[in-house]
Design a protein around this motif. Sequence first.
Motif, mmCIF file in Angstrom:
data_model
loop_
_atom_site.group_PDB
_atom_site.id
_atom_site.type_symbol
_atom_site.label_atom_id
_atom_site.label_comp_id
_atom_site.label_asym_id
_atom_site.label_seq_id
_atom_site.Cartn_x
_atom_site.Cartn_y
_atom_site.Cartn_z
ATOM 1 N N TYR A 93 0.635 -1.078 0.193
ATOM 2 C CA TYR A 93 0.009 -0.006 -0.012
ATOM 3 C C TYR A 93 0.910 1.306 0.055
ATOM 4 O O TYR A 93 1.904 1.434 0.735
ATOM 5 C CB TYR A 93 -0.983 -0.005 1.288
ATOM 6 N N ALA A 94 0.445 2.548 -0.761
ATOM 7 C CA ALA A 94 1.251 3.415 -0.994
ATOM 8 C C ALA A 94 1.742 4.108 0.466
ATOM 9 O O ALA A 94 2.699 4.374 0.671
ATOM 10 C CB ALA A 94 0.592 4.450 -1.886
ATOM 11 N N GLY A 95 0.562 4.154 1.383
ATOM 12 C CA GLY A 95 0.672 4.759 2.567
ATOM 13 C C GLY A 95 1.780 4.208 3.332
ATOM 14 O O GLY A 95 2.596 4.705 4.144
ATOM 15 N N LYS A 96 1.603 2.773 3.455
ATOM 16 C CA LYS A 96 2.511 1.817 4.284
ATOM 17 C C LYS A 96 3.761 1.934 3.810
ATOM 18 O O LYS A 96 4.855 1.799 4.591
ATOM 19 C CB LYS A 96 1.997 0.461 4.324
ATOM 20 N N LEU A 97 3.990 2.120 2.439
ATOM 21 C CA LEU A 97 5.423 1.944 1.936
ATOM 22 C C LEU A 97 6.141 3.089 2.380
ATOM 23 O O LEU A 97 7.268 3.551 2.771
ATOM 24 C CB LEU A 97 5.580 1.966 0.496
ATOM 25 N N ALA A 98 5.275 4.659 2.343
ATOM 26 C CA ALA A 98 5.964 5.915 2.512
ATOM 27 C C ALA A 98 6.458 5.745 4.106
ATOM 28 O O ALA A 98 7.262 6.161 4.388
ATOM 29 C CB ALA A 98 4.876 6.898 2.253
ATOM 30 N N ALA A 99 5.450 4.967 4.855
ATOM 31 C CA ALA A 99 5.906 5.074 6.373
ATOM 32 C C ALA A 99 6.885 4.406 6.671
ATOM 33 O O ALA A 99 7.843 4.836 7.314
ATOM 34 C CB ALA A 99 4.396 4.459 7.165
ATOM 35 N N ALA A 100 7.094 3.035 6.120
ATOM 36 C CA ALA A 100 8.191 2.317 6.366
ATOM 37 C C ALA A 100 9.518 2.678 5.706
ATOM 38 O O ALA A 100 10.634 2.471 6.261
ATOM 39 C CB ALA A 100 7.845 0.930 5.597
ATOM 40 N N HIS A 101 9.440 3.379 4.418
ATOM 41 C CA HIS A 101 10.650 3.483 3.805
ATOM 42 C C HIS A 101 10.913 5.035 3.452
ATOM 43 O O HIS A 101 11.878 5.367 2.797
ATOM 44 C CB HIS A 101 10.828 2.816 2.326
ATOM 45 N N GLY A 102 9.850 6.024 3.725
ATOM 46 C CA GLY A 102 10.086 7.195 3.332
ATOM 47 C C GLY A 102 11.447 8.059 3.897
ATOM 48 O O GLY A 102 11.579 9.055 3.227
ATOM 49 N N ASN A 103 11.535 7.508 5.244
ATOM 50 C CA ASN A 103 12.837 8.383 5.814
ATOM 51 C C ASN A 103 14.098 7.650 5.473
ATOM 52 O O ASN A 103 15.159 8.037 5.968
ATOM 53 C CB ASN A 103 12.708 8.052 7.248
ATOM 54 N N GLN A 104 14.265 6.540 4.447
ATOM 55 C CA GLN A 104 15.502 5.820 4.388
ATOM 56 C C GLN A 104 16.186 6.720 3.386
ATOM 57 O O GLN A 104 15.583 7.379 2.489
ATOM 58 C CB GLN A 104 15.267 4.497 3.805
ATOM 59 N N SER A 105 17.428 6.548 3.380
ATOM 60 C CA SER A 105 18.401 7.591 2.427
ATOM 61 C C SER A 105 18.326 6.668 1.036
ATOM 62 O O SER A 105 18.008 5.724 0.877
ATOM 63 C CB SER A 105 19.783 7.573 3.108
ATOM 64 N N GLU A 159 20.737 5.988 -0.525
ATOM 65 C CA GLU A 159 21.692 4.838 -0.733
ATOM 66 C C GLU A 159 21.037 3.687 -0.136
ATOM 67 O O GLU A 159 21.120 2.453 -0.448
ATOM 68 C CB GLU A 159 23.188 5.469 -0.261
ATOM 69 N N ALA A 160 20.551 3.849 1.151
ATOM 70 C CA ALA A 160 20.232 2.660 1.818
ATOM 71 C C ALA A 160 19.054 1.971 1.260
ATOM 72 O O ALA A 160 19.206 0.722 1.233
ATOM 73 C CB ALA A 160 19.614 3.178 3.509
ATOM 74 N N LEU A 161 17.964 2.813 0.654
ATOM 75 C CA LEU A 161 17.425 2.088 0.012
ATOM 76 C C LEU A 161 17.642 1.058 -1.315
ATOM 77 O O LEU A 161 16.910 0.266 -1.287
ATOM 78 C CB LEU A 161 16.067 3.285 -0.673
ATOM 79 N N GLU A 162 18.334 1.638 -1.834
ATOM 80 C CA GLU A 162 19.037 1.132 -3.039
ATOM 81 C C GLU A 162 19.631 -0.262 -2.808
ATOM 82 O O GLU A 162 19.398 -1.060 -3.532
ATOM 83 C CB GLU A 162 20.143 1.946 -3.811
ATOM 84 N N ALA A 163 20.436 -0.257 -1.540
ATOM 85 C CA ALA A 163 20.961 -1.382 -1.262
ATOM 86 C C ALA A 163 20.057 -2.443 -0.533
ATOM 87 O O ALA A 163 20.379 -3.575 -0.881
ATOM 88 C CB ALA A 163 21.876 -1.093 0.191
ATOM 89 N N ALA A 164 18.813 -2.019 0.027
ATOM 90 C CA ALA A 164 17.811 -2.846 0.586
ATOM 91 C C ALA A 164 17.126 -3.446 -0.725
ATOM 92 O O ALA A 164 16.612 -4.647 -0.605
ATOM 93 C CB ALA A 164 16.933 -2.102 1.204
ATOM 94 N N ALA A 165 17.029 -3.079 -1.997
ATOM 95 C CA ALA A 165 16.299 -3.393 -2.871
ATOM 96 C C ALA A 165 15.033 -3.860 -2.531
ATOM 97 O O ALA A 165 14.586 -5.025 -2.902
ATOM 98 C CB ALA A 165 17.221 -4.579 -3.630
ATOM 99 N N VAL A 166 13.966 -3.268 -2.061
ATOM 100 C CA VAL A 166 12.840 -3.610 -1.723
ATOM 101 C C VAL A 166 12.102 -3.915 -2.744
ATOM 102 O O VAL A 166 11.535 -2.916 -3.578
ATOM 103 C CB VAL A 166 12.251 -2.495 -0.679
ATOM 104 N N GLU A 167 11.441 -5.202 -2.979
ATOM 105 C CA GLU A 167 10.360 -5.484 -3.977
ATOM 106 C C GLU A 167 9.118 -5.247 -3.666
ATOM 107 O O GLU A 167 8.540 -5.573 -2.466
ATOM 108 C CB GLU A 167 10.652 -6.964 -4.275
ATOM 109 N N VAL A 168 8.451 -4.362 -4.363
ATOM 110 C CA VAL A 168 6.881 -4.088 -3.937
ATOM 111 C C VAL A 168 6.005 -4.579 -5.001
ATOM 112 O O VAL A 168 6.387 -4.670 -6.383
ATOM 113 C CB VAL A 168 6.887 -2.794 -3.447
#
Length: 503
Positions: free
Chosen positions: A44-56, A58-67
């Motif tokens: 869900y858009a809102g949950k993704l924003a809450a979970a990952h919105g604050n990640q940098s 670089e960190a987000l790229e490294a995590a490679a979160v599949e959605v």
Amino acid sequence: MTDPTTAPAPALDENQIIAERRAKLAAIRKQGPAFPNDFDRRDYAGKLAAAHGNQSKEALEAAAVEVQLAGRMMLKRVMGKASFATLQDMSGQIQVYVTNDHAGAESHDAFKHWDLGDFIGVTGILFKTNKGELTIQARSIRLLSKALRPLPEKFHGLADQEQKYRQRYLDLITNDVAREAFMRRSKIISAIRAFMIERDFLEVETPMMHPIPGGAAAKPFATHHNALDMEMFLRIAPELYLKRLVVGGFEKVFEINRNFRNEGLSTRHNPEFTMMEFYEAYREYRYLMDLTESLIRAAAMAATGSTVVPYQGHEIDLGKPFARLTIVEAIRHYHPQYTVEQLNDRDWLIGQFKAMKGKYRPHDGLGGLQLSFFEETTETLLIQPTFIIDYPAEVSPLARRSDAQPDITERFELFITGREMANGFSELNDAEDQAERFMDQVRQKEAGDEEAMHYDADYIRALEHGLPPTGGCGIGIDRLVMLLTDSPSIRDVILFPQMRRES
RNA sequence: GGGUCGGUAGCUCAGCCGGUAGAGCAGCGGACUUUUAAUCCGUUGGUCCCGAGUUCGAAUCUCGGCCGACCCA
């Protein structure tokens, strides 16, 4: 005369845009199921924003979160070999990035022909753009449902009030304020329900169709039951049924449901509206006021996180103890120029009504005239929460008389922002007094008062079996939601408000 | 029920001192791989709410009606 329920739709407002979209849909149909339902939405858009919105980034790229996310396409920006789109689901919005490189040129080309309003399913990896916006890098993207009609203008949204009400879905799609108000409404009702259940109240459902309309002074909607060949009325209040339940031993009951009153429409009135009524045995009206205060605070906290709420330029403090004033006290508090002697003088009051062209019932006793005078002069001034107490018995046919002063009842109404929010009283549990009050109502009805009550013999019979001392109160949910969403009109808090038939 | 304001493209609106309808968005075609109300070029699209009247001519003026918003009762 055509039957509006079966007549075909009036000439469709087809236009070039719709024709274009129909043609696109026809082409999609040729390629396979045009309305697939096998997309597995996991995010869900809102949950993704809450979970990952604050990640940098670089960190987000490294995590490679599949959605895997689906939603309605609200915005679209095509830039040749790459595009951005904004998808909206129930939880919020998220940006999607579609490129030839990652989603494939074929998908991207198809995407370019999809329209604002279409439903899209996307799988991909989360990343952040150079501007820091959380975005899905699409690996695959599918059209899930074609919208044949265009959305309202993307920046201004829907401005036409009529259309907002008649086509609420468009309002909800495009207007955050409307969406938020209705989500808040749901929270308020949940909070009220939780509040009551926590205190051991039993939630019940009593009839919406009444053989005798009762429990309030209002004109009912009439209908007819064919099999029973019986005239019936949509309920104007659940009160008499809820008290029958207290007779039956359900000592703490409440009901959240619709009432129907056959009256005009205004920013404060819809013909069907939602009330919460509750009854508790072995309690009287002062306790009800305490409980009502606590309940409204709980609802405010659930809806806004605060007991101080803004309303149309006012700041309403629901945290402080609510004022409690009699009718005469309230008039004098806001109009110190009137003396107690004047307010207790029938002739003086009638003179005032005539001078101000105010509404009053000429045959009322002093109490009724004082109440009308209060309504004319003071009611709309009660911005901060105020209980008006000790209503005259003549206008309170279901309320218990004060032992000290039998011409008044143990009754209150709560006003906030100049509007009636709640009405409660120690219940009249003397069957013989109730029978007399009904008779009195019947006389008033015969004298032409359309809103006077009927004699309800079954209710008297129930009282004759014994109603314990009981307190009961009704709270207008729509008006409470108006207060807690800062909405100027009841239509802003009812999803599908009553409208005249569309021409 | 009364008053005020409004109804023009799918949407948001301009035009309303009468001369035969415009912009932005959306759509269509084209350019563009980090945009975000994307941008740039080109382009399609109208029962000007309905009816009557005045006029050579009405989106525009007059009257009536319908619908809506707000205020008042």
